[in-house]
Design an enzyme around this catalytic site. Sequence first.
Site, PDB file in Angstrom:
ATOM      1  N   ASN A  62       0.772  -1.083   0.180  1.00 44.06           N
ATOM      2  CA  ASN A  62       0.041  -0.051  -0.057  1.00 44.06           C
ATOM      3  C   ASN A  62       0.821   1.059  -0.136  1.00 44.06           C
ATOM      4  O   ASN A  62       1.733   1.273   0.672  1.00 44.06           O
ATOM      5  CB  ASN A  62      -0.974  -0.112   1.203  1.00 44.06           C
ATOM      6  CG  ASN A  62      -0.523  -0.348   2.525  1.00 44.06           C
ATOM      7  OD1 ASN A  62       0.385  -0.917   2.338  1.00 44.06           O
ATOM      8  ND2 ASN A  62      -1.068   0.313   3.373  1.00 44.06           N
ATOM      9  N   GLU A  64       0.276   5.234   0.722  1.00 42.64           N
ATOM     10  CA  GLU A  64      -0.706   6.209   1.349  1.00 42.64           C
ATOM     11  C   GLU A  64      -0.046   7.665   0.891  1.00 42.64           C
ATOM     12  O   GLU A  64       0.935   7.898   0.272  1.00 42.64           O
ATOM     13  CB  GLU A  64      -0.534   5.932   2.772  1.00 42.64           C
ATOM     14  CG  GLU A  64      -1.130   4.676   3.183  1.00 42.64           C
ATOM     15  CD  GLU A  64      -1.381   4.448   4.512  1.00 42.64           C
ATOM     16  OE1 GLU A  64      -0.991   5.262   5.211  1.00 42.64           O
ATOM     17  OE2 GLU A  64      -2.157   3.542   4.792  1.00 42.64           O
ATOM     18  N   CYS A  73      -4.118   0.750  -2.562  1.00 41.73           N
ATOM     19  CA  CYS A  73      -4.124  -0.562  -1.831  1.00 41.73           C
ATOM     20  C   CYS A  73      -2.869  -1.420  -2.616  1.00 41.73           C
ATOM     21  O   CYS A  73      -2.718  -1.273  -3.692  1.00 41.73           O
ATOM     22  CB  CYS A  73      -5.190  -1.464  -1.938  1.00 41.73           C
ATOM     23  SG  CYS A  73      -6.686  -0.580  -0.820  1.00 41.73           S
ATOM     24  N   GLU A  75      -3.017  -4.663  -3.016  1.00 44.46           N
ATOM     25  CA  GLU A  75      -3.410  -5.377  -4.286  1.00 44.46           C
ATOM     26  C   GLU A  75      -3.519  -4.950  -5.584  1.00 44.46           C
ATOM     27  O   GLU A  75      -3.118  -5.407  -6.491  1.00 44.46           O
ATOM     28  CB  GLU A  75      -4.920  -6.117  -4.033  1.00 44.46           C
ATOM     29  CG  GLU A  75      -4.885  -6.681  -2.771  1.00 44.46           C
ATOM     30  CD  GLU A  75      -5.427  -5.927  -1.417  1.00 44.46           C
ATOM     31  OE1 GLU A  75      -4.846  -4.844  -1.289  1.00 44.46           O
ATOM     32  OE2 GLU A  75      -6.195  -6.475  -0.726  1.00 44.46           O
ATOM     33  N   CYS A 112     -10.213  -4.954  -0.003  1.00 45.30           N
ATOM     34  CA  CYS A 112     -11.353  -4.225   0.299  1.00 45.30           C
ATOM     35  C   CYS A 112     -12.137  -4.523  -1.059  1.00 45.30           C
ATOM     36  O   CYS A 112     -11.943  -4.986  -2.300  1.00 45.30           O
ATOM     37  CB  CYS A 112     -10.958  -2.746   0.103  1.00 45.30           C
ATOM     38  SG  CYS A 112     -10.115  -2.127  -1.387  1.00 45.30           S
ATOM     39  N   CYS A 115     -10.511  -3.521  -4.388  1.00 45.29           N
ATOM     40  CA  CYS A 115      -9.466  -4.560  -4.819  1.00 45.29           C
ATOM     41  C   CYS A 115     -10.281  -5.901  -5.363  1.00 45.29           C
ATOM     42  O   CYS A 115      -9.747  -6.506  -6.393  1.00 45.29           O
ATOM     43  CB  CYS A 115      -8.493  -4.773  -3.753  1.00 45.29           C
ATOM     44  SG  CYS A 115      -7.545  -3.226  -3.329  1.00 45.29           S
TER      45      CYS A 115
HETATM   46  N1  THU Z   1      -5.399  -1.640   2.263  1.00 42.08           N
HETATM   47  C1  THU Z   1      -4.902  -2.400   1.423  1.00 42.08           C
HETATM   48  O1  THU Z   1      -3.759  -2.046   1.008  1.00 42.08           O
HETATM   49  N2  THU Z   1      -5.489  -3.333   0.740  1.00 42.08           N
HETATM   50  C2  THU Z   1      -6.741  -3.587   1.151  1.00 42.08           C
HETATM   51  O2  THU Z   1      -7.497  -4.374   0.684  1.00 42.08           O
HETATM   52  C3  THU Z   1      -7.215  -2.970   2.436  1.00 42.08           C
HETATM   53  C4  THU Z   1      -6.853  -1.657   2.838  1.00 42.08           C
HETATM   54  C5  THU Z   1      -4.831  -0.473   2.859  1.00 42.08           C
HETATM   55  C6  THU Z   1      -5.148   0.946   2.514  1.00 42.08           C
HETATM   56  C7  THU Z   1      -4.527   1.671   3.447  1.00 42.08           C
HETATM   57  O3  THU Z   1      -3.260   2.077   3.215  1.00 42.08           O
HETATM   58  C8  THU Z   1      -4.257   0.902   4.762  1.00 42.08           C
HETATM   59  O4  THU Z   1      -4.732  -0.515   4.195  1.00 42.08           O
HETATM   60  C9  THU Z   1      -5.502   1.160   5.824  1.00 42.08           C
HETATM   61  O5  THU Z   1      -6.690   1.063   5.103  1.00 42.08           O
END
Ligand code: THU
Length: 160
Positions: A62, A64, A73, A75, A112, A115
């Site tokens: 991920n 940010e 994210c 994925e 999520c 994804c």
């Molecule tokens: N996140 C992912 O990388 N993948 C997911 O499927 C769910 C959430 C990340 C996004 C953000 O950087 C952190 O997790 C908290 O939500």
Amino acid sequence: MRTKELRIFVYEYSSVSELPEADQKLVLAAREASDRAYAPYSRFNVGAALLLENGEVVTGNNQENAAFPSGLCAERVALFYAQATFPDVAVKAIAVTAYGDRGLVDDSVKPCGSCRQSMVETEIRQKHSIRIILDGKKKIQIFDGIDNLLPFAFKPESLD
Ligand code: THU
């Protein structure tokens, strides 16, 4: 009125050492990738590793941003990189892992909705289902195909 019952299959393992060898390797690649996540805001590091049909392993994590919606994210970082770099090579499997301040998540990590939707698109594009391996401390779950994780998905025919 009609009631429909859906059958969803999930294969559960209690540790990474129980997994078939190829899955173990992919989970370990995802765990390594999670260490390189850029997650200063959530402090929740997610890693994803894809096994491509040519044997290549592509990882993502991920990324940010202070403007939260600009992040992405793990994925989708991995899926989009794979599709940008190897557009004609199918994704056979994806492993996903995550850890926070208390270490690896207890229950298996849950991708999520966005994804999951991106995995739907990849499956449709390549005409081949993806094995989805979700890592966790107490439980590792495997789904054979995104239909098991996102039934009733929005698909190209939904545009008709
Ligand atoms: N996140 C992912 O990388 N993948 C997911 O499927 C769910 C959430 C990340 C996004 C953000 O950087 C952190 O997790 C908290 O939500």
